[in-house]
Motif scaffolding. Sequence first.
Motif, mmCIF file in Angstrom:
data_model
loop_
_atom_site.group_PDB
_atom_site.id
_atom_site.type_symbol
_atom_site.label_atom_id
_atom_site.label_comp_id
_atom_site.label_asym_id
_atom_site.label_seq_id
_atom_site.Cartn_x
_atom_site.Cartn_y
_atom_site.Cartn_z
ATOM 1 N N ALA A 1 22.098 33.782 33.401
ATOM 2 C CA ALA A 1 21.011 34.555 33.804
ATOM 3 C C ALA A 1 20.817 35.810 33.001
ATOM 4 C CB ALA A 1 21.362 35.155 35.188
ATOM 5 N N ASP A 2 21.751 36.372 32.265
ATOM 6 C CA ASP A 2 21.740 37.491 31.611
ATOM 7 C C ASP A 2 21.358 37.238 29.778
ATOM 8 O OD1 ASP A 2 23.975 36.547 31.091
ATOM 9 O OD2 ASP A 2 25.168 38.555 31.124
ATOM 10 N N SER A 3 21.256 35.952 29.721
ATOM 11 C CA SER A 3 20.875 35.502 28.113
ATOM 12 C C SER A 3 19.631 35.857 27.788
ATOM 13 C CB SER A 3 21.197 34.055 28.063
ATOM 14 O OG SER A 3 22.606 33.791 28.332
ATOM 15 N N ARG B 1 13.028 30.920 30.240
ATOM 16 C CA ARG B 1 13.050 31.106 31.856
ATOM 17 C C ARG B 1 13.478 30.022 32.507
ATOM 18 N NH1 ARG B 1 8.819 34.644 32.057
ATOM 19 N NH2 ARG B 1 7.343 33.096 32.756
ATOM 20 N N LEU B 2 13.152 28.816 32.045
ATOM 21 C CA LEU B 2 13.298 27.486 32.452
ATOM 22 C C LEU B 2 14.783 27.026 32.369
ATOM 23 C CD1 LEU B 2 12.498 24.603 34.135
ATOM 24 C CD2 LEU B 2 11.535 23.911 31.683
ATOM 25 N N ALA B 3 15.225 27.431 31.177
ATOM 26 C CA ALA B 3 16.549 26.915 30.848
ATOM 27 C C ALA B 3 17.715 27.650 31.423
ATOM 28 C CB ALA B 3 17.030 27.402 29.407
ATOM 29 N N ARG B 4 17.384 29.003 32.132
ATOM 30 C CA ARG B 4 18.149 29.860 32.928
ATOM 31 C C ARG B 4 17.966 29.068 34.302
ATOM 32 N NH1 ARG B 4 15.347 34.709 31.115
ATOM 33 N NH2 ARG B 4 16.640 35.585 29.415
ATOM 34 N N ARG B 5 16.897 28.593 34.678
ATOM 35 C CA ARG B 5 16.815 28.176 36.115
ATOM 36 C C ARG B 5 17.451 26.604 36.065
ATOM 37 N NH1 ARG B 5 12.550 25.280 38.478
ATOM 38 N NH2 ARG B 5 11.076 25.685 36.745
ATOM 39 N N LEU C 1 12.699 29.866 19.518
ATOM 40 C CA LEU C 1 13.740 29.406 20.154
ATOM 41 C C LEU C 1 14.927 29.371 19.301
ATOM 42 C CD1 LEU C 1 11.541 26.609 21.868
ATOM 43 C CD2 LEU C 1 12.377 28.628 22.845
ATOM 44 N N VAL C 2 15.296 29.246 18.161
ATOM 45 C CA VAL C 2 16.431 28.866 17.406
ATOM 46 C C VAL C 2 17.589 29.935 17.652
ATOM 47 C CG1 VAL C 2 15.035 27.400 15.669
ATOM 48 C CG2 VAL C 2 15.422 29.902 15.302
ATOM 49 N N GLY C 3 17.177 31.104 17.996
ATOM 50 C CA GLY C 3 18.272 32.028 18.301
ATOM 51 C C GLY C 3 19.154 31.569 19.563
ATOM 52 N N GLN C 4 18.705 30.898 20.361
ATOM 53 C CA GLN C 4 19.335 30.554 21.401
ATOM 54 C C GLN C 4 19.520 29.058 21.797
ATOM 55 O OE1 GLN C 4 16.793 32.967 24.340
ATOM 56 N NE2 GLN C 4 18.739 33.433 25.087
#
Length: 302
Positions: A300-302, A290-294, A56-59
């Motif tokens: 959406a393209d991250s 996916r949850l973070a995008r929602r 996760l640390v990359g984003q």
Amino acid sequence: MSRRDALTDPVALPGRLIEIDGLTTHVLVEGSGPPVLLLAALGSNWFDLDQLADELVGQFTVIRYDRPGYGASESLPRDRFPTLRGEIDRMAAVLDSAGVTDPVLIAAHSLSSLYAEAFARDRPERTAAVMMIDGTFVMVPWRVLPTALRVRNCHRAVRVVDALRLPQLMGPMVHDSVLPTPPGGFTAVQQFWTRAVFTTTTMLRATLVENAAFPSVNADLVALRRERPAVDAAVTVVAALAEAGGWRRFWRWRQERFAEMLGGVFEEISPANHFVVTQHPAAMGLMITRLARRAGLLDADS
């Protein structure tokens, strides 16, 4: 350096030691981006989430902490035990210490799902999304013995275990037999901290006491559900399912009911152990993304 020194030496220990409610609390913050707060299961520590944090640390800005008695955090006094309100306040204090003011995504494994749900209901302005990872959902609440008596019995049991030197003899072996081996195996750092933490009775006491307090914590959560019936955040409930069998069907049904109660999305991963965060960190990282995008935390393209 001794193992005891390693747990309290700020140079050797990753993260920081801060004071929350009069207790020294271990907090680790890594990465940058939208905040994600990872909550470990009953009997788990910050290092058990290393592989998931690495995904996760990359984003994200990934925040972890040890609840009282776990990892490098100070134990509760013998006359105190975990409470739902205490953990909500601790989570808020951890986020404050990390300088997190934006709403956070909370990813909670197993029993810690109670704390994540409570935080989302009690602090909706600070909660963007919640992921329950094989979470604890009690469909028929129960309480047999008073919590104080249950906790006293835990302390008595630990004294016996300590006298027999069982943690020193078997602690790391128990840890490694319960947790599935992560892809690539446990790192040398994880092996070091496993030996440092699981060869003391502090970790065992924290696990037993938190388990003893569970019925009381759950009863308080049930009351909070009545007081604040809606979870105003994006929710995903993830079930770790065995490959086949009756337990798989029952557990899937139970987790689906959990998702329905929370107004969330149900997802599954199979075949998987309950400690899916260790077994499948890459898959869990994708689900969190996916949850973070929602929830609008990522494009959406991250």
